[in-house]
Design an enzyme around this catalytic site. Sequence first.
Site, PDB file in Angstrom:
ATOM      1  N   THR A 160      -7.722  -1.170  -0.570  1.00 26.63           N
ATOM      2  CA  THR A 160      -8.393  -1.279  -1.874  1.00 26.63           C
ATOM      3  C   THR A 160      -9.073  -2.639  -1.993  1.00 26.63           C
ATOM      4  O   THR A 160     -10.107  -2.774  -2.630  1.00 26.63           O
ATOM      5  CB  THR A 160      -7.343  -1.182  -3.011  1.00 26.63           C
ATOM      6  OG1 THR A 160      -6.421  -0.163  -2.696  1.00 26.63           O
ATOM      7  CG2 THR A 160      -7.978  -0.886  -4.341  1.00 26.63           C
TER       8      THR A 160
ATOM      9  N   GLY B 295     -11.095  -2.958   2.180  1.00 28.15           N
ATOM     10  CA  GLY B 295     -11.750  -1.789   2.771  1.00 28.15           C
ATOM     11  C   GLY B 295     -11.355  -1.558   4.225  1.00 28.15           C
ATOM     12  O   GLY B 295     -11.854  -0.646   4.886  1.00 28.15           O
TER      13      GLY B 295
ATOM     14  N   GLY C  10       0.272  13.476  -4.953  1.00 33.16           N
ATOM     15  CA  GLY C  10      -1.156  13.395  -5.263  1.00 33.16           C
ATOM     16  C   GLY C  10      -1.395  12.179  -6.134  1.00 33.16           C
ATOM     17  O   GLY C  10      -0.452  11.527  -6.577  1.00 33.16           O
TER      18      GLY C  10
ATOM     19  N   GLY D 258      -3.888  -4.725  -4.097  1.00 32.95           N
ATOM     20  CA  GLY D 258      -4.866  -3.708  -4.469  1.00 32.95           C
ATOM     21  C   GLY D 258      -4.151  -2.489  -4.988  1.00 32.95           C
ATOM     22  O   GLY D 258      -3.424  -1.834  -4.253  1.00 32.95           O
ATOM     23  N   HIS D 259      -4.292  -2.248  -6.272  1.00 29.72           N
ATOM     24  CA  HIS D 259      -3.657  -1.082  -6.879  1.00 29.72           C
ATOM     25  C   HIS D 259      -4.734  -0.108  -7.329  1.00 29.72           C
ATOM     26  O   HIS D 259      -5.637  -0.500  -8.065  1.00 29.72           O
ATOM     27  CB  HIS D 259      -2.861  -1.498  -8.130  1.00 29.72           C
ATOM     28  CG  HIS D 259      -1.555  -2.130  -7.809  1.00 29.72           C
ATOM     29  ND1 HIS D 259      -0.721  -2.633  -8.776  1.00 29.72           N
ATOM     30  CD2 HIS D 259      -0.935  -2.320  -6.638  1.00 29.72           C
ATOM     31  CE1 HIS D 259       0.360  -3.118  -8.196  1.00 29.72           C
ATOM     32  NE2 HIS D 259       0.250  -2.950  -6.898  1.00 29.72           N
TER      33      HIS D 259
ATOM     34  N   ASP E  20       0.822  -1.224   0.000  1.00 26.43           N
ATOM     35  CA  ASP E  20       0.000   0.000   0.000  1.00 26.43           C
ATOM     36  C   ASP E  20       0.850   1.265   0.000  1.00 26.43           C
ATOM     37  O   ASP E  20       0.446   2.292   0.557  1.00 26.43           O
ATOM     38  CB  ASP E  20      -0.967   0.024   1.207  1.00 26.43           C
ATOM     39  CG  ASP E  20      -1.764  -1.248   1.327  1.00 26.43           C
ATOM     40  OD1 ASP E  20      -2.232  -1.727   0.290  1.00 26.43           O
ATOM     41  OD2 ASP E  20      -1.897  -1.771   2.446  1.00 26.43           O
TER      42      ASP E  20
ATOM     43  N   GLN F 217       2.259  -6.270  -2.794  1.00 27.79           N
ATOM     44  CA  GLN F 217       2.538  -6.224  -1.343  1.00 27.79           C
ATOM     45  C   GLN F 217       3.841  -5.443  -1.110  1.00 27.79           C
ATOM     46  O   GLN F 217       4.106  -4.510  -1.841  1.00 27.79           O
ATOM     47  CB  GLN F 217       2.587  -7.633  -0.731  1.00 27.79           C
ATOM     48  CG  GLN F 217       1.222  -8.323  -0.635  1.00 27.79           C
ATOM     49  CD  GLN F 217       0.835  -9.049  -1.894  1.00 27.79           C
ATOM     50  OE1 GLN F 217       1.629  -9.756  -2.501  1.00 27.79           O
ATOM     51  NE2 GLN F 217      -0.393  -8.884  -2.329  1.00 27.79           N
TER      52      GLN F 217
ATOM     53  N   LYS G  66       2.126   1.927  -5.025  1.00 27.36           N
ATOM     54  CA  LYS G  66       2.796   1.295  -6.174  1.00 27.36           C
ATOM     55  C   LYS G  66       1.987   1.430  -7.450  1.00 27.36           C
ATOM     56  O   LYS G  66       2.546   1.552  -8.522  1.00 27.36           O
ATOM     57  CB  LYS G  66       3.018  -0.207  -5.911  1.00 27.36           C
ATOM     58  CG  LYS G  66       4.111  -0.499  -4.938  1.00 27.36           C
ATOM     59  CD  LYS G  66       4.394  -1.984  -4.870  1.00 27.36           C
ATOM     60  CE  LYS G  66       3.229  -2.804  -4.379  1.00 27.36           C
ATOM     61  NZ  LYS G  66       2.827  -2.541  -2.987  1.00 27.36           N
TER      62      LYS G  66
HETATM   63  P1  IMP Z   1      -2.703 -12.810   2.623  1.00 26.16           P
HETATM   64  O1  IMP Z   1      -1.765 -12.292   1.595  1.00 26.16           O
HETATM   65  O2  IMP Z   1      -4.152 -12.620   2.239  1.00 26.16           O
HETATM   66  O3  IMP Z   1      -2.399 -14.211   3.034  1.00 26.16           O
HETATM   67  O4  IMP Z   1      -2.529 -11.914   3.942  1.00 26.16           O
HETATM   68  C1  IMP Z   1      -1.348 -11.969   4.736  1.00 26.16           C
HETATM   69  C2  IMP Z   1      -0.997 -10.580   5.265  1.00 26.16           C
HETATM   70  O5  IMP Z   1      -0.578  -9.767   4.181  1.00 26.16           O
HETATM   71  C3  IMP Z   1      -2.158  -9.845   5.931  1.00 26.16           C
HETATM   72  O6  IMP Z   1      -1.650  -9.056   6.982  1.00 26.16           O
HETATM   73  C4  IMP Z   1      -2.674  -8.951   4.826  1.00 26.16           C
HETATM   74  O7  IMP Z   1      -3.347  -7.823   5.335  1.00 26.16           O
HETATM   75  C5  IMP Z   1      -1.363  -8.581   4.151  1.00 26.16           C
HETATM   76  N1  IMP Z   1      -1.532  -8.200   2.734  1.00 26.16           N
HETATM   77  C6  IMP Z   1      -1.740  -9.014   1.686  1.00 26.16           C
HETATM   78  N2  IMP Z   1      -1.809  -8.318   0.544  1.00 26.16           N
HETATM   79  C7  IMP Z   1      -1.608  -7.042   0.858  1.00 26.16           C
HETATM   80  C8  IMP Z   1      -1.521  -5.837   0.091  1.00 26.16           C
HETATM   81  O8  IMP Z   1      -1.628  -5.817  -1.133  1.00 26.16           O
HETATM   82  N3  IMP Z   1      -1.287  -4.697   0.799  1.00 26.16           N
HETATM   83  C9  IMP Z   1      -1.114  -4.700   2.144  1.00 26.16           C
HETATM   84  N4  IMP Z   1      -1.187  -5.796   2.888  1.00 26.16           N
HETATM   85  C10 IMP Z   1      -1.430  -6.956   2.263  1.00 26.16           C
END
Ligand code: IMP
Length: 433
Positions: free
Chosen positions: A298, A301, A419, A40-41, A13, A223, A16
């Site tokens: 994203t 929520g 921004g 989530g982009h 987050d 991630q 990216k």
């Molecule tokens: P999982 O990837 O759904 O197995 O979640 C494992 C951990 O990674 C959790 O803490 C999620 O909130 C975090 N996580 C997974 N994808 C993202 C992302 O795109 N952004 C931020 N955190 C993420």
Amino acid sequence: MPTLAIIGAQWGDEGKGKITDYLAEGADMVVRYQGGANAGHTIKIGEEVFALHLLPSGILRKDVMAVIGNGMVLDLDRLEEELEALKEKGISGENLKISDRVNIVLPYHRTLDGAQERSRGAKVVGTTGRGIGPCYADKISREGIRMGDLLDEELLRSRLDLVLPIKERFAASLGENLDIHREKLIAKLLEYGKKYEACVCDTSVLINDAIKAGKNVMFEGAQGTMLDIDYGTYPYVTSSNCTSAGICTGAGVPPSAVQEVVGIVKAYTTRVGAGPFVTELHDDIGETLLKNGGEFGTTTGRARRCGWLDLVVVRHAVRLNGLTSIALTKLDVLNGLSELKVCTAYEIDGEIVRNFPGNYRQLEKAVPVYETLAGWDNWTEKTSKLCAGGFEALPTKMKEYVAYIEKDIGVPVGIISVGKGRNETIDRRQNKW
Ligand code: IMP
């Protein structure tokens, strides 16, 4: 500089999506190599906002090839939804390629994700519930179903004959009945196979050929470094290698294939889900960052946890990923704060620690060592206008904040983002394509 990687340097987050889209201008190919629909982009083009989860950002540009690499985990139901949503906005998705080796997220992976989380009691990871962990676990234990299997009914049937009873037994041990309708599942998977057959290929060949031909290839990380299965805050991590090392196995390219590695760093820190977070703020400033930064996931929520910039984390990311420059995002969110803190080290049991510890119990005890810097006023001018003046036109204290970060981490801040829009970006990089 024909090859470039974009890596989250914190807990994901970091913004990216915007930077990937910005750098995709001039790219011939954009490759995702790890993660799945947990990402989530958000990308804003003109007034249109696109939320991507699975698809590489390159999908939005019809002249760019968008590749789902073998190291991802692919949820075909989500892919359908995402492609449909793009079609409604006039984006055809015809530029998509899918690896024949990518592991498929099946409905039972999502069920198991929830069941495993519940079985952890108070020690939940806080996953996105998208079946990511169980799908990667199957890949490693050689019980996965891959995209290529969907093009070969006999193979698919024999794989499922082996795998489904194992999954059912595991689910039962967690008190869950998977209730899999085998024939229905097979029919659906074969239908997907047919539908996407034209996109499926050995993407490693495709990517390596593109590199050899001197094309501009971008590797889009999802991630962030601190969620990396090996070097993140284990066990509060995702199940893939989010660091640049993941590119080799996840896209099928050698280490020498990646020339520039751009780390995306948010001007403060956020994380979603459980796990240690040394610079987390539980006060008004944390609330301000949450509100002004729009820090809601994203994908899920969920409100993100917010805190000061942690340079121990960023240095960890610089070393692990071989970052060649940084894109510093969301600096505008700090507007109007009279002073800013940056964490330069941790104090653990009376000792000053500068490298990120691997033991999370130590992390839970870590007290941040802060440097306090002066903040800058709120801007009255439009940010896009301010950006037109380049780096020099930015408020002095903001430039000092940037300079402080560069000095501490030893890597230049090549891009500054203030921004969501493409024109709210300052690009100071030497090497561009
Ligand atoms: P999982 O990837 O759904 O197995 O979640 C494992 C951990 O990674 C959790 O803490 C999620 O909130 C975090 N996580 C997974 N994808 C993202 C992302 O795109 N952004 C931020 N955190 C993420």
